[in-house]
Scaffold this motif. Structure first.
Motif, PDB file in Angstrom:
ATOM      1  N   GLY A  47       0.848  -1.199   0.000  1.00  0.00           N
ATOM      2  CA  GLY A  47       0.000   0.000   0.000  1.00  0.00           C
ATOM      3  C   GLY A  47       0.874   1.236   0.000  1.00  0.00           C
ATOM      4  N   ILE A  48       0.668   2.097   0.995  1.00  0.00           N
ATOM      5  CA  ILE A  48       1.484   3.311   1.128  1.00  0.00           C
ATOM      6  C   ILE A  48       2.070   3.317   2.530  1.00  0.00           C
ATOM      7  CG2 ILE A  48       1.475   5.838   1.046  1.00  0.00           C
ATOM      8  CD1 ILE A  48       0.658   4.671  -1.619  1.00  0.00           C
ATOM      9  N   GLY A  49       3.338   3.563   2.638  1.00  0.00           N
ATOM     10  CA  GLY A  49       3.998   3.594   3.944  1.00  0.00           C
ATOM     11  C   GLY A  49       5.467   3.282   3.761  1.00  0.00           C
ATOM     12  N   CYS A  50       6.251   3.398   4.846  1.00  0.00           N
ATOM     13  CA  CYS A  50       7.679   3.068   4.746  1.00  0.00           C
ATOM     14  C   CYS A  50       7.832   1.624   4.289  1.00  0.00           C
ATOM     15  CB  CYS A  50       8.363   3.209   6.106  1.00  0.00           C
ATOM     16  SG  CYS A  50       8.493   4.886   6.703  1.00  0.00           S
ATOM     17  N   LEU A  66      -3.421   1.837  -3.122  1.00  0.00           N
ATOM     18  CA  LEU A  66      -3.812   2.912  -2.210  1.00  0.00           C
ATOM     19  C   LEU A  66      -3.599   2.471  -0.764  1.00  0.00           C
ATOM     20  CD1 LEU A  66      -7.185   4.033  -3.829  1.00  0.00           C
ATOM     21  CD2 LEU A  66      -4.983   5.175  -3.975  1.00  0.00           C
ATOM     22  N   HIS A  67      -3.419   3.435   0.104  1.00  0.00           N
ATOM     23  CA  HIS A  67      -3.235   3.127   1.522  1.00  0.00           C
ATOM     24  C   HIS A  67      -4.457   2.366   2.047  1.00  0.00           C
ATOM     25  CE1 HIS A  67      -1.313   3.614   5.328  1.00  0.00           C
ATOM     26  NE2 HIS A  67      -2.280   4.341   5.856  1.00  0.00           N
ATOM     27  N   GLY A  68      -4.211   1.182   2.605  1.00  0.00           N
ATOM     28  CA  GLY A  68      -5.300   0.400   3.183  1.00  0.00           C
ATOM     29  C   GLY A  68      -6.001  -0.536   2.227  1.00  0.00           C
ATOM     30  N   ASP A  92       1.245  -1.452   9.817  1.00  0.00           N
ATOM     31  CA  ASP A  92       0.088  -1.697  10.699  1.00  0.00           C
ATOM     32  C   ASP A  92      -1.017  -0.665  10.469  1.00  0.00           C
ATOM     33  OD1 ASP A  92       2.557  -0.508  12.093  1.00  0.00           O
ATOM     34  OD2 ASP A  92       0.930   0.387  13.232  1.00  0.00           O
ATOM     35  N   GLY A  93      -0.646   0.534  10.031  1.00  0.00           N
ATOM     36  CA  GLY A  93      -1.678   1.519   9.706  1.00  0.00           C
ATOM     37  C   GLY A  93      -2.474   1.036   8.504  1.00  0.00           C
ATOM     38  N   ASP A  94      -1.754   0.646   7.468  1.00  0.00           N
ATOM     39  CA  ASP A  94      -2.380   0.161   6.242  1.00  0.00           C
ATOM     40  C   ASP A  94      -3.244  -1.071   6.513  1.00  0.00           C
ATOM     41  OD1 ASP A  94      -2.425  -1.355   3.562  1.00  0.00           O
ATOM     42  OD2 ASP A  94      -1.449   0.509   2.991  1.00  0.00           O
ATOM     43  N   ALA A  95      -2.690  -2.001   7.283  1.00  0.00           N
ATOM     44  CA  ALA A  95      -3.362  -3.299   7.477  1.00  0.00           C
ATOM     45  C   ALA A  95      -4.476  -3.247   8.517  1.00  0.00           C
ATOM     46  CB  ALA A  95      -2.331  -4.351   7.884  1.00  0.00           C
ATOM     47  N   ALA A  97      -5.738  -0.307  10.230  1.00  0.00           N
ATOM     48  CA  ALA A  97      -6.645   0.857  10.312  1.00  0.00           C
ATOM     49  C   ALA A  97      -7.521   0.826   9.056  1.00  0.00           C
ATOM     50  CB  ALA A  97      -5.857   2.152  10.434  1.00  0.00           C
ATOM     51  N   GLU A  98      -7.051   1.471   7.986  1.00  0.00           N
ATOM     52  CA  GLU A  98      -7.841   1.509   6.748  1.00  0.00           C
ATOM     53  C   GLU A  98      -8.179   0.107   6.247  1.00  0.00           C
ATOM     54  OE1 GLU A  98      -5.162   3.215   7.408  1.00  0.00           O
ATOM     55  OE2 GLU A  98      -5.301   5.289   6.710  1.00  0.00           O
ATOM     56  N   GLY A  99      -7.249  -0.845   6.461  1.00  0.00           N
ATOM     57  CA  GLY A  99      -7.421  -2.178   5.857  1.00  0.00           C
ATOM     58  C   GLY A  99      -8.011  -3.247   6.753  1.00  0.00           C
ATOM     59  N   VAL A 122       3.392   2.501  14.800  1.00  0.00           N
ATOM     60  CA  VAL A 122       3.224   3.931  14.500  1.00  0.00           C
ATOM     61  C   VAL A 122       2.980   4.077  13.002  1.00  0.00           C
ATOM     62  CG1 VAL A 122       4.659   5.018  16.303  1.00  0.00           C
ATOM     63  CG2 VAL A 122       5.729   4.217  14.182  1.00  0.00           C
ATOM     64  N   TYR A 123       2.568   5.267  12.595  1.00  0.00           N
ATOM     65  CA  TYR A 123       2.582   5.613  11.180  1.00  0.00           C
ATOM     66  C   TYR A 123       3.974   6.162  10.894  1.00  0.00           C
ATOM     67  CZ  TYR A 123      -2.541   5.312  10.775  1.00  0.00           C
ATOM     68  OH  TYR A 123      -3.838   4.883  10.733  1.00  0.00           O
ATOM     69  N   GLY A 124       4.837   5.336  10.288  1.00  0.00           N
ATOM     70  CA  GLY A 124       6.228   5.736  10.081  1.00  0.00           C
ATOM     71  C   GLY A 124       6.365   6.803   9.008  1.00  0.00           C
ATOM     72  N   LEU A 125       5.824   6.532   7.823  1.00  0.00           N
ATOM     73  CA  LEU A 125       6.048   7.437   6.687  1.00  0.00           C
ATOM     74  C   LEU A 125       5.558   8.854   6.962  1.00  0.00           C
ATOM     75  CD1 LEU A 125       7.086   7.237   3.658  1.00  0.00           C
ATOM     76  CD2 LEU A 125       4.683   7.308   3.036  1.00  0.00           C
ATOM     77  N   THR A 126       4.447   8.965   7.697  1.00  0.00           N
ATOM     78  CA  THR A 126       3.899  10.302   7.945  1.00  0.00           C
ATOM     79  C   THR A 126       4.354  10.858   9.308  1.00  0.00           C
ATOM     80  OG1 THR A 126       1.861   9.170   8.560  1.00  0.00           O
ATOM     81  CG2 THR A 126       1.925  10.161   6.376  1.00  0.00           C
ATOM     82  N   LYS A 127       5.477  10.317   9.787  1.00  0.00           N
ATOM     83  CA  LYS A 127       6.232  10.897  10.904  1.00  0.00           C
ATOM     84  C   LYS A 127       5.689  10.625  12.301  1.00  0.00           C
ATOM     85  CE  LYS A 127       8.435  14.473   8.095  1.00  0.00           C
ATOM     86  NZ  LYS A 127       9.442  13.542   7.624  1.00  0.00           N
TER      87      LYS A 127
HETATM   88  C1  LIG Z   1      -6.709   6.696   2.986  1.00  0.00           C
HETATM   89  C2  LIG Z   1      -5.418   7.370   3.339  1.00  0.00           C
HETATM   90  N1  LIG Z   1      -5.260   7.848   4.586  1.00  0.00           N
HETATM   91  C3  LIG Z   1      -4.094   8.431   4.936  1.00  0.00           C
HETATM   92  C4  LIG Z   1      -3.074   8.546   4.028  1.00  0.00           C
HETATM   93  C5  LIG Z   1      -1.784   9.209   4.409  1.00  0.00           C
HETATM   94  N2  LIG Z   1      -0.778   8.207   4.728  1.00  0.00           N
HETATM   95  C6  LIG Z   1       0.098   7.743   3.814  1.00  0.00           C
HETATM   96  S1  LIG Z   1       1.194   6.665   4.470  1.00  0.00           S
HETATM   97  C7  LIG Z   1       0.472   6.812   5.990  1.00  0.00           C
HETATM   98  C8  LIG Z   1       1.014   6.095   7.181  1.00  0.00           C
HETATM   99  C9  LIG Z   1       1.586   4.754   6.908  1.00  0.00           C
HETATM  100  O1  LIG Z   1       1.710   4.043   8.122  1.00  0.00           O
HETATM  101  P1  LIG Z   1       1.771   2.483   8.153  1.00  0.00           P
HETATM  102  O2  LIG Z   1       0.753   1.912   7.250  1.00  0.00           O
HETATM  103  O3  LIG Z   1       1.757   2.027   9.572  1.00  0.00           O
HETATM  104  O4  LIG Z   1       3.170   2.165   7.472  1.00  0.00           O
HETATM  105  P2  LIG Z   1       4.663   2.583   7.899  1.00  0.00           P
HETATM  106  O5  LIG Z   1       4.968   3.890   7.232  1.00  0.00           O
HETATM  107  O6  LIG Z   1       4.691   2.687   9.396  1.00  0.00           O
HETATM  108  O7  LIG Z   1       5.484   1.453   7.363  1.00  0.00           O
HETATM  109  C10 LIG Z   1      -0.599   7.689   5.971  1.00  0.00           C
HETATM  110  C11 LIG Z   1      -1.428   8.050   7.141  1.00  0.00           C
HETATM  111  C12 LIG Z   1      -3.274   8.026   2.738  1.00  0.00           C
HETATM  112  N3  LIG Z   1      -2.291   8.040   1.836  1.00  0.00           N
HETATM  113  N4  LIG Z   1      -4.453   7.445   2.424  1.00  0.00           N
END
Ligand SMILES: Cc1ncc(C[n+]2csc(CCOP(=O)(O)OP(=O)(O)O)c2C)c(N)n1
Ligand code: SF4
Length: 290
Positions: A47-50, A66-68, A92-95, A97-99, A122-127
């Protein structure tokens, strides 16, 4: 035994030095090599994330969605070609929360996807905002007075949804994670591997020094039976001075979703003839959509 170098791409990851994603990345490549898989046989969906950058750094079929929405995408890939080994890698945010809803449906369907969650809490990519697995009280930019939310326990959720393979590892033990990934790939149906992943930048309190003295392996406990669902529910609640890793639950008794799908009985969809369409019509569709 294949060669890990088959999965090499000449790109330097942008992950922070010491990020737990390096361990997950190495374990994945080692597992694919150990199973003698070739890049064209594998699809890694993220998805989206680090952590979701992983398909960029690995020579396999890859798709970042897309994220999630990682699992729906992976489901589409598996349905189109169920001969592929389909692996999700997402945070974990992707999986969770949204997912999270998607995970529950993948689990109850028992679709043959290996779901590796890079759980840095944590949400890594978004700090470093708090995530669904952050502990209560976590101070972050989005919870300056401490998170007031009860954390999700992904293992309990997966078990309750009917998952047939529920496991946890951590990125400080690459051999253990490699083994778990090979077992998950061999499993019939949906397999969750929650990976405790140090984020050395935004979650320093739960880095290597936190996990190393706490984790212990379920497979070293002679009394633990991973086919016992009740036991799995109990173990999944243990999280204190000792944190279990390994296979919490596994059953091979339920068929995988793709084994039950009538349309796939004739072979992978990508290999089935398109029947009613002429070559000219297919070329037109390809030009428009591919
Ligand atoms: C639906 C949606 N919500 C929020 C975002 C913004 N966003 C992009 S990456 C991210 C956090 C990613 O965190 P995680 O999934 O835990 O992955 P990590 O970076 O920690 O590996 C967020 C909130 C987005 N792109 N799409
Ligand atoms: S912010 Fe955290 S998860 Fe992202 S690359 Fe750095 S250490 Fe890894």
């Amino acid at each position: 035994m294949g060669d890990v170098r088959d999965f090499y791409v000449p790109i330097r990851p942008t992950w922070c030095t010491g990020c737990g994603n390096f361990g997950i990345w190495n374990a994945l490549k080692q597992a694919l090599a150990q199973l003698d898989l070739k890049p064209h046989q594998v699809a890694v969906i993220s998805g989206i994330g680090c952590g979701s950058k992983l398909p960029d750094y690995t020579y396999v079929n890859g798709f970042m969605g897309l994220h999630g929405r990682t699992l729906p995408l992976a489901t589409g890939v598996k349905m189109a070609n169920h001969e592929l080994v389909v692996i999700c890698t997402h945070g974990d945010g992707d999986a969770y929360a949204e997912g999270l809803g998607h995970m529950m449906h993948a689990a109850r369907r028992n679709i043959g996807i290996v779901d590796i969650v890079q759980d840095n809490r944590v949400y890594g990519l978004t700090k470093g905002q708090f995530s669904p697995t952050s502990e209560r009280g976590r101070i972050s930019k989005t919870s300056p007075w401490g998170s007031i939310e009860l954390p999700v326990n992904p293992l309990l959720v997966a078990l309750a949804a009917g998952a047939t393979f529920v496991a946890r590892s951590w990125s400080g033990d690459v051999d253990h994670l490699t083994w778990l990934i090979t077992e998950a790939i061999k499993h019939r149906g949906y397999a969750l591997i929650d990976v405790l992943q140090p984020c050395v930048t935004f979650n320093r309190a739960q880095a290597y020094d936190f996990y190393r003295p706490r984790v212990y392996k379920l497979e070293e406990d002679p009394h633990y039976d991973p086919t016992n669902l009740n036991l799995a529910f109990q173990k999944a609640q243990e999280w204190d001075d000792r944190i279990p890793i390994g296979i919490f639950y596994r059953t091979e008794e339920r068929p995988a979703y793709e084994e039950m799908m009538p349309a796939l009985a004739f072979g992978p969809l990508v290999k089935q003839p398109l029947g009613q369409f002429s070559e000219e019509q297919i070329q037109k569709l390809m030009a428009e959509f591919v």
